[in-house]
Motif scaffolding. Structure first.
Motif, PDB file in Angstrom:
ATOM      1  N   TYR B 209       4.430 -44.565 -99.389  1.00  0.00           N
ATOM      2  CA  TYR B 209       4.640 -43.443 -98.468  1.00  0.00           C
ATOM      3  C   TYR B 209       4.619 -42.101 -99.175  1.00  0.00           C
ATOM      4  N   TYR B 234      10.018 -49.955-100.835  1.00  0.00           N
ATOM      5  CA  TYR B 234       9.491 -48.631-100.510  1.00  0.00           C
ATOM      6  C   TYR B 234       9.131 -47.917-101.808  1.00  0.00           C
ATOM      7  N   VAL B 235       7.890 -47.519-101.944  1.00  0.00           N
ATOM      8  CA  VAL B 235       7.450 -46.824-103.152  1.00  0.00           C
ATOM      9  C   VAL B 235       6.848 -45.487-102.742  1.00  0.00           C
ATOM     10  N   LYS B 236       7.468 -44.405-103.274  1.00  0.00           N
ATOM     11  CA  LYS B 236       6.971 -43.068-102.926  1.00  0.00           C
ATOM     12  C   LYS B 236       5.721 -42.769-103.747  1.00  0.00           C
ATOM     13  N   ASP B 255       3.356 -44.450-108.793  1.00  0.00           N
ATOM     14  CA  ASP B 255       4.758 -44.659-108.461  1.00  0.00           C
ATOM     15  C   ASP B 255       5.428 -43.353-108.885  1.00  0.00           C
ATOM     16  N   THR B 257       8.211 -41.577-108.243  1.00  0.00           N
ATOM     17  CA  THR B 257       9.583 -41.384-108.708  1.00  0.00           C
ATOM     18  C   THR B 257       9.834 -42.067-110.048  1.00  0.00           C
ATOM     19  N   MET B 258       9.009 -43.028-110.383  1.00  0.00           N
ATOM     20  CA  MET B 258       9.121 -43.664-111.694  1.00  0.00           C
ATOM     21  C   MET B 258       8.202 -42.965-112.703  1.00  0.00           C
ATOM     22  N   ARG B 260       4.763 -43.091-113.099  1.00  0.00           N
ATOM     23  CA  ARG B 260       3.767 -43.918-113.778  1.00  0.00           C
ATOM     24  C   ARG B 260       2.699 -44.357-112.778  1.00  0.00           C
ATOM     25  N   PRO B 261       1.476 -44.514-113.257  1.00  0.00           N
ATOM     26  CA  PRO B 261       0.424 -45.000-112.361  1.00  0.00           C
ATOM     27  C   PRO B 261       0.650 -46.483-112.070  1.00  0.00           C
ATOM     28  N   MET B 262       0.120 -46.952-110.964  1.00  0.00           N
ATOM     29  CA  MET B 262       0.294 -48.380-110.661  1.00  0.00           C
ATOM     30  C   MET B 262      -0.972 -48.949-110.045  1.00  0.00           C
ATOM     31  N   GLU B 263      -1.201 -50.201-110.321  1.00  0.00           N
ATOM     32  CA  GLU B 263      -2.277 -50.953-109.682  1.00  0.00           C
ATOM     33  C   GLU B 263      -1.676 -52.295-109.315  1.00  0.00           C
ATOM     34  N   LEU B 264      -1.742 -52.630-108.047  1.00  0.00           N
ATOM     35  CA  LEU B 264      -1.137 -53.887-107.604  1.00  0.00           C
ATOM     36  C   LEU B 264      -2.168 -54.707-106.837  1.00  0.00           C
ATOM     37  N   ALA B 265      -2.109 -56.001-107.023  1.00  0.00           N
ATOM     38  CA  ALA B 265      -3.008 -56.903-106.299  1.00  0.00           C
ATOM     39  C   ALA B 265      -2.330 -57.327-105.001  1.00  0.00           C
TER      40      ALA B 265
END
Lengths: 237, 361
Positions: B209, B234-236, B255, B257-258, B260-265
């Motif tokens: 979101y 919930y990931v901003k 991500d 608030t953390m 860091r970039p993210m890639e999720l399957a």
């Protein structure tokens, strides 16, 4: 990329040897299964009020928000990383309890620390290494701070009287009204019986096994010290 | 003597409540619906549960429609469209078209309840592959699955193990031109997330979101339970694109608030599409001669304190014809538009009879 983690970088484990994903998952499961856990973590707005309230966050790259978030997301890689570093930067003041959702990041850290210690994590050994001497002193004398630690030049900010007191320490101590305070190498007189009771408390609460996990040498010394006293009291453990 | 009848255009939640109110207040109402049944989007798009509480949508809407169809003062014209509007405020003549042919209808006022349509996520600026990957679906597609109590990956019929929602698709976007928040998608996505978790306890559910907009009671009704009880993640940070990898979908984002970039399957990606004015709202606005705002919704001429009057006397609008609205907003403005239309007709009659314009009945 690991199984369920959102991290997209090599895990940073504060210079310690990395362990398998399964081991990290096991450690988190231990944290999560603690009876206090569900009272310490509801849901996280990621609003940062805990960081704003946190004294440690002003001095370290430390964030109670990241602790709560990592736990909420069940990010075992990050949680392990935090157990190897972040959790030891918390002063356990619980200012973070002002969380609007009722979370307790400091409490989560309490649990994470206990799990770190119980599992002998390197960070726990490092963080608690400095306490070995203190633990030894408490176990062998019953007190931690003793008057003879007051060296003339050790605490210049305590003022000029400190030197005079330390030079005539025995005299000053004898001036105190209570007999049990007429000591210089211990804070006060502690009976053998009290030392045995203290040892038994540590034994039954698991504190001794924590000490064993973190510093097995110290644990062996404590056992040796107490062996004879326990025998005198007729106690077998 | 001009007609005391009110026409309501559109038989969704707002139009139904407007028609019900008009009839209950003792005026004749003709409800005109272009489809063959009443209920609007919730019925046409197979909504499973009503947001926020998740009670089955269909029976609730059917009951709402009955309140209109069983009232002797209400007349419902299904599969009928308005194709012409003549006359002036207080004395309009509508031309209606159905398979039976065309006919005219004299009315004193009209209420536009022509609603919204879901944003089409296949638009060129969207890199989510809605028409490319079968496992990329939209909120209303998932509603249909939830209504059947069967959520499976369209590509292979398997149960998803990881499913995510991408918020603000088609909303709050200058490139698309929809600079507004669609109001309901945060709540609807969270409600659906809860329903997926209940149906498939082994499926991890993420919501990516920009802001979570869970106003009022939705906070404790939907948002907190979704996080605390159902463990929806919930990931901003919004997803920039969806890419195929084997039989999975990779979602790329930050991500935030953390930090860091993210890639999720993912096994399934649900696009939280926003609201746009329906084709009917655009068409009826032009036909009835009421001003539209820059997004094509009917412009509320005296908003915010009078949110249902249009730029033309005697024509009122309600529900999502005016802009994004949840069900509470839609039915509230439905009743509001109904009373405005009635007081307009009564004032017209009072003036014609030389009485004071304030009429009590």
């Amino acid at each position: 990329m690991t199984q369920s983690s959102a991290i997209y970088k090599v895990p940073d484990v504060a210079g310690h040897t990395d362990v398998s994903y399964e081991e990290k998952a096991r450690l988190f499961a231990e944290v999560k299964s603690d009876v206090r856990f569900s009272d310490y973590l509801y849901g996280c707005y990621e609003c940062g009020i805990c960081v704003a309230a946190c004294p440690s966050a002003r001095f370290y790259d430390f964030s109670p928000r990241r602790i709560a978030q990592a736990a909420a997301r069940e990010d075992v890689e990050l949680i392990y990383q935090q157990m190897q570093e972040d959790i030891w930067e918390c002063s356990q003041c619980f200012s973070c309890l002002r969380c609007p959702r009722g979370n307790n990041p400091g409490g989560i850290i309490t649990i994470m620390r206990e799990v770190s210690i119980n599992n002998g994590l390197n960070s726990a050994k490092e963080a608690l290494g400095g306490y070995s001497r203190i633990i030894y002193k408490i176990m062998s004398t019953g007190t931690q701070v003793s008057p003879d630690m007051l060296q003339p030049d050790a605490f210049p900010d305590w003022g000029p009287e400190t030197g005079d007191v330390s030079n005539n320490l025995d005299l000053w101590r004898r001036a105190l009204p209570s007999d049990t305070l007429h000591t210089t190498s211990t804070g006060w007189d502690v009976s053998e019986r009290t030392l045995v009771e203290l040892y038994l408390i540590w034994f039954h609460t698991g504190a001794l096994s924590m000490i064993k996990d973190v510093d097995s040498g110290l644990h062996a010394i404590l056992q040796e010290i107490m062996e004879e006293r326990l025998e005198d009291e007729g106690i077998e453990l | 003597m001009p007609s005391d009848t009110v026409a309501v255009i559109g038989g969704g939640p707002a139009g139904l409540r407007a028609a019900q109110t008009i009839a209950e207040l003792g005026h004749r109402v003709v409800l005109i619906e272009q489809h063959h049944e009443l209920g609007g989007r919730p019925i046409q798009e197979n909504y499973a549960g009503i947001t926020p509480h998740g009670e089955p949508a269909e029976p609730l809407l059917r009951r709402m429609a009955e309140l209109v169809t069983t009232n002797p003062l209400a007349e419902v014209r299904l599969s009928t469209e308005v194709i012409g509007v003549r006359g002036e405020p207080g004395d309009f003549t509508l031309t209606l078209e159905s398979v039976a042919g065309t006919e005219t209808l004299d009315v004193g006022a009209a209420v536009l309840a022509t609603g919204f349509q879901h944003f089409d996520p296949g638009r060129e600026t969207q890199m989510y592959g809605y028409y490319e990957f079968p496992d990329v679906i939209a909120l209303q597609d998932l509603e249909g699955m939830l209504k059947e109590h069967k959520v499976v990956r369209p590509s292979n019929g398997e149960t998803p193990k990881k499913l995510c929602f991408v918020q603000c698709v088609g909303s709050r976007d200058r490139h698309i031109g929809n600079e507004y928040c669609s109001k309901v998608c945060c709540g609807v996505a969270s409600k659906e997330a809860i329903e997926v978790r209940q149906l498939l306890p082994d499926c991890q559910v993420y919501i990516f979101y920009i802001d979570m907009r869970m106003y009022g009671y939705w906070e404790s009704q939907i948002y907190w339970p979704a996080q605390e009880k159902h463990h929806v993640q919930y990931v901003k940070g919004i997803i920039t694109e969806v890419l195929p990898k084997g039989d999975k979908l990779i979602v790329r984002g930050e991500d935030t608030t953390m930090g860091r970039p993210m890639e999720l399957a993912m096994d399934m990606v649900v696009l939280s599409v926003g609201m746009e004015p329906s084709a009917g709202t655009r068409k009826m606005s032009r036909l009835f001669g009421v001003a539209q705002n820059k997004y094509g919704f009917v412009r509320a001429a005296s908003s915010p304190l009078d949110p249902v009057s249009t730029s033309r006397d005697g024509i009122y609008a309600c529900g999502a014809a005016l802009g994004p609205a949840d069900l509470e907003d839609a039915v509230s403005s439905g009743s509001n538009a109904a009373t405005k239309a009635i007081s307009f007709i009564r004032t017209r009659n009072a003036v014609a009879e030389g009485r004071d314009a304030v009429v009590t009945g």
